[in-house]
Design a protein around this motif. Structure first.
Motif, short mmCIF file in Angstrom:
data_model
loop_
_atom_site.label_atom_id
_atom_site.label_comp_id
_atom_site.label_asym_id
_atom_site.label_seq_id
_atom_site.Cartn_x
_atom_site.Cartn_y
_atom_site.Cartn_z
N ALA A 1 13.43 11.39 15.14
CA ALA A 1 13.33 10.80 13.81
C ALA A 1 13.45 11.89 12.75
O ALA A 1 12.85 12.96 12.88
CB ALA A 1 12.00 10.06 13.66
N ILE B 1 5.86 11.07 10.02
CA ILE B 1 7.10 11.74 9.62
C ILE B 1 7.38 11.51 8.14
O ILE B 1 7.98 12.36 7.47
CB ILE B 1 8.31 11.24 10.44
N PHE B 2 6.92 10.39 7.60
CA PHE B 2 7.15 10.12 6.18
C PHE B 2 6.24 10.98 5.31
O PHE B 2 6.61 11.34 4.19
CB PHE B 2 6.92 8.64 5.88
N PRO C 1 13.25 12.12 8.49
CA PRO C 1 13.11 11.47 7.18
C PRO C 1 14.27 11.85 6.27
O PRO C 1 14.76 12.98 6.29
CB PRO C 1 11.79 12.03 6.65
N SER D 1 12.35 18.38 9.29
CA SER D 1 11.23 17.55 9.72
C SER D 1 11.59 16.69 10.92
O SER D 1 11.01 15.62 11.12
CB SER D 1 10.78 16.64 8.56
N HIS E 1 7.68 14.53 4.34
CA HIS E 1 8.93 14.67 3.57
C HIS E 1 8.73 14.26 2.12
O HIS E 1 9.41 13.39 1.60
CB HIS E 1 10.04 13.84 4.21
N THR F 1 12.74 6.84 0.14
CA THR F 1 12.50 7.47 1.44
C THR F 1 12.82 6.52 2.59
O THR F 1 12.38 5.39 2.61
CB THR F 1 11.03 7.93 1.56
N ARG F 2 13.60 7.03 3.50
CA ARG F 2 13.95 6.31 4.72
C ARG F 2 13.86 7.30 5.88
O ARG F 2 13.69 8.50 5.68
CB ARG F 2 15.38 5.74 4.64
N ALA F 3 13.99 6.81 7.09
CA ALA F 3 14.01 7.69 8.25
C ALA F 3 15.16 7.29 9.16
O ALA F 3 15.37 6.12 9.44
CB ALA F 3 12.70 7.63 9.02
N TRP G 1 4.62 7.53 12.30
CA TRP G 1 4.70 7.25 10.86
C TRP G 1 4.34 8.48 10.02
O TRP G 1 4.63 8.52 8.82
CB TRP G 1 3.78 6.07 10.51
#
Length: 255
Positions: free
Chosen positions: A141, A109-110, A143, A122, A113, A156-158, A107
């Protein structure tokens, strides 16, 4: 052609100034509404086609939000989630590992970004062990931050790619033969080399002599432009399209 009609009473000989002002304000809005109404069916069709295309991919693909909610998933991702083998989807949310939530490292990763990270790469990779002791899943993954349609802030999405090593697309004899100009026999020998068979094993599988196999192997190496089995494997695997297994099945014309 689109026509907007404004009616006045029979007693009105000239459009009131107030009405003319309202018209100048209203018409651009109506034009935008008409534009969106035309665009929506096209966007919906593009959305359906895009999802259908993703279902033909041999790797799992899904999009999740920061809460873990799975927004989009393709057929391979659904298959992997259904295995419930270290990676699944519960209550519409991505679950990694035995716990009810994904590891903190995933998580994070969010967090990488935000506006300050814009323009930076990223992409993160994660290994997910399987309780069945099968080959672990590989997750990549990335972002994605896109502007909202109704405001200027970012949504924001991944993007998640899931690789199942136990479900690898086979090498297509047809594609290999077409790409490198191999005969049907050479393409079959090429596949057997990639599968790890020895020269004698290939000879037994094809009911030919070892000398015949050696000759075909030399022809394969020459046409592909390599000098060893390891180089052949790298070259051929690099050209395998990541499409579903059903799309990789060779027809009878390969013989």
């Amino acid at each position: 052609m689109d026509i907007a009609v404004v009616h006045f009473s029979n007693e009105t000989l000239e459009a009131p100034t107030k009405s003319m002002h309202c018209r100048s304000v209203l018409l651009p809005v109506l034009a935008r509404i008409v534009e969106y109404s035309r665009l929506s069916p096209l966007q919906e069709e593009m959305y359906r086609v895009s999802l259908a295309a993703l279902d033909h991919m041999a790797i799992g693909i899904c999009v999740v939000d920061p809460s873990g909610r799975v927004i989009i998933e393709n057929e391979e991702a659904r298959r992997i989630f259904a295995l419930d083998d270290g990676l699944t989807r519960t209550n519409e949310r991505l679950v990694i590992g035995p716990s009810s939530s994904a590891p903190d490292a995933f998580w994070a990763i969010f967090d990488d970004h935000g506006p300050s990270a814009r323009g930076q790469t990223s992409l993160r990779c994660f290994r997910v062990a399987r309780p069945s002791r099968g080959a672990p899943f590989l997750i990549e993954a990335l972002p994605l931050a896109t502007p909202r349609a109704t405001s200027g802030d970012e949504l924001t999405r991944a993007m998640i790619w899931i690789v199942d090593p136990e479900s690898v697309p086979p090498v297509s004899r047809r594609a290999t033969a077409l790409l490198y100009g191999l005969t049907a026999s050479e393409a079959e020998v090429c596949n057997l080399l990639i599968d790890g068979l020895t020269l004698s094993g290939i000879a037994r599988a094809r009911y030919v002599s070892v000398e015949t196999v050696k000759s075909q192997v030399r022809a394969v190496y020459q046409k592909v432009g390599v000098g060893s089995r390891a180089a052949l494997v790298r070259q051929v695997l690099a050209t395998i399209p990541p499409v579903c297994l059903a799309c990789q099945i060779d027809g009878p014309d390969d013989e």
